[in-house]
Enzyme design. Structure first.
Site, short mmCIF file in Angstrom:
data_model
loop_
_atom_site.label_atom_id
_atom_site.label_comp_id
_atom_site.label_asym_id
_atom_site.label_seq_id
_atom_site.Cartn_x
_atom_site.Cartn_y
_atom_site.Cartn_z
N ASP A 203 24.05 -76.84 -85.72
CA ASP A 203 25.49 -76.61 -85.79
C ASP A 203 26.22 -77.75 -86.49
OD1 ASP A 203 25.03 -78.46 -83.76
OD2 ASP A 203 25.75 -77.17 -82.15
N ASP B 93 28.74 -76.23 -69.97
CA ASP B 93 29.07 -74.82 -69.71
C ASP B 93 27.89 -73.89 -70.04
OD1 ASP B 93 29.02 -74.85 -72.47
OD2 ASP B 93 31.08 -74.12 -72.75
N HIS C 148 26.12 -73.87 -72.82
CA HIS C 148 25.93 -73.48 -74.22
C HIS C 148 24.69 -74.13 -74.81
CE1 HIS C 148 28.72 -76.95 -75.80
NE2 HIS C 148 27.48 -77.32 -75.96
N GLU D 216 29.17 -70.64 -77.07
CA GLU D 216 29.98 -70.78 -75.86
C GLU D 216 29.85 -69.53 -74.99
OE1 GLU D 216 30.78 -73.59 -75.26
OE2 GLU D 216 32.17 -74.56 -76.64
C1 GLP Z 1 27.22 -80.32 -78.34
C2 GLP Z 1 26.18 -79.69 -79.26
C3 GLP Z 1 25.00 -79.15 -78.49
C4 GLP Z 1 24.54 -80.16 -77.46
C5 GLP Z 1 25.64 -80.41 -76.47
C6 GLP Z 1 25.27 -81.40 -75.39
O1 GLP Z 1 28.23 -79.48 -77.93
N1 GLP Z 1 26.71 -78.67 -80.07
O2 GLP Z 1 23.95 -78.83 -79.39
O3 GLP Z 1 23.40 -79.69 -76.81
O4 GLP Z 1 26.75 -80.93 -77.19
O5 GLP Z 1 25.51 -82.70 -75.82
P1 GLP Z 1 25.04 -84.01 -75.08
O6 GLP Z 1 23.59 -84.11 -75.32
O7 GLP Z 1 25.80 -85.12 -75.75
O8 GLP Z 1 25.39 -83.85 -73.66
#
Ligand code: GLP
Length: 258
Positions: free
Chosen positions: A67, A136, A138, A143
């Site tokens: 992404d 959440d 995702h 989402e």
């Molecule tokens: C973002 C990314 C996800 C990732 C998530 C968790 O929103 N788009 O791919 O898994 O954050 O991030 P973190 O590892 O910093 O908790």
């Protein structure tokens, strides 16, 4: 689904790196699906170490990132493009033209998303997909309410995600509202999936994903439909799993399984 629980976040990164290295040794031209966020940082640091100290070779590897925020200027330090270069690509011998990251500045977003999907297929599909998980539930930026069949597209971020990710920006207002993300359907086509999670803030999302119903309200629960998905968790992220003892028992017994 395999659930591996380890004591520390460091162990998670090391185990994941060993699995990636095993994959690259078996198939040097592996197509990797890569994630951003703080969770995979340990994995990337370990891969860099393995490359430098043990010669782990990325010369034939192709990578697709999950992404990217829409609208951040290319030079912005919070683009996922910048993140990948700084934390992995510039430290290993992957060729730049083999690293694909969704463009958050494409003029024709829809055409770009179609091209991205096509390019994944042309490269043979993703062999090993690395995922984190949002609080959440995702995966990538899928989402709650994302179709379980969704493909790469533009998505509006949830308020919770904007709040979670605002720690990387100077204020919540600076966090982009839109992102381009592989869909749940795109992710499920990967041949193997490894989801990493650490910390208590992920415990509820992990429990919903592993032990809850398969629902578009928790995109990560779609991994229950995958034949080769693994969750690698630290003890805090595993804190709300009802069957944690069983997963640990399975891991302990697996070495002796018939
Ligand atoms: C973002 C990314 C996800 C990732 C998530 C968790 O929103 N788009 O791919 O898994 O954050 O991030 P973190 O590892 O910093 O908790």
């Amino acid at each position: 689904m395999e659930v591996i629980i380890k004591d520390t976040v460091e162990e998670i990164g090391k185990i994941a790196a060993r699995l990636v290295a095993r994959q690259l040794n078996a198939k040097p031209d592996t197509v990797l699906g890569l994630a951003t966020g703080s969770t995979p940082l340990g994995l990337y640091a370990e891969l860099v170490r393995m490359h430098k100290e043990q010669g782990l070779d990325f010369s034939q590897v192709v990578s697709f990132n999950l992404d990217e925020y829409v609208g951040l200027p290319e030079s912005h330090p919070q683009t996922y493009d910048y993140f990948m270069r700084e934390n992995l690509f510039k430290h290993i011998n992957i060729s730049e033209h083999n690293t694909y990251i969704p463009s958050g500045t494409a003029d024709n977003c829809e055409a770009f998303c179609e091209w991205y999907e096509r390019r994944i297929k042309e490269c043979g599909g993703i062999d090993l997909q690395i995922l984190g998980i949002g609080s959440d539930g995702h995966i990538a930026f899928n989402e709650p309410s994302s179709s379980l069949g969704s493909r790469t597209r533009i998505k509006t971020l949830a308020k919770q995600t904007i709040d979670d990710n605002s720690r990387f920006f100077s204020s919540p207002e600076e966090v982009p509202i839109y992102a381009i993300t592989m869909g749940v359907g795109t992710i499920l086509e990967a041949r193997k999936i490894i989801l990493l999670a650490s910390g208590q803030a992920k415990a509820a999302a992990v429990a919903a994903a592993v032990e809850g119903p398969v629902t578009s309200m928790v995109a990560a629960s779609a991994l229950q439909l995958h034949r080769d998905a693994m969750f690698i968790l630290d003890r805090e992220a595993a804190g709300e799993l009802k069957m944690a003892d069983y997963y640990e028992w399975v891991q302990a017994k697996m070495a002796h399984a018939p």
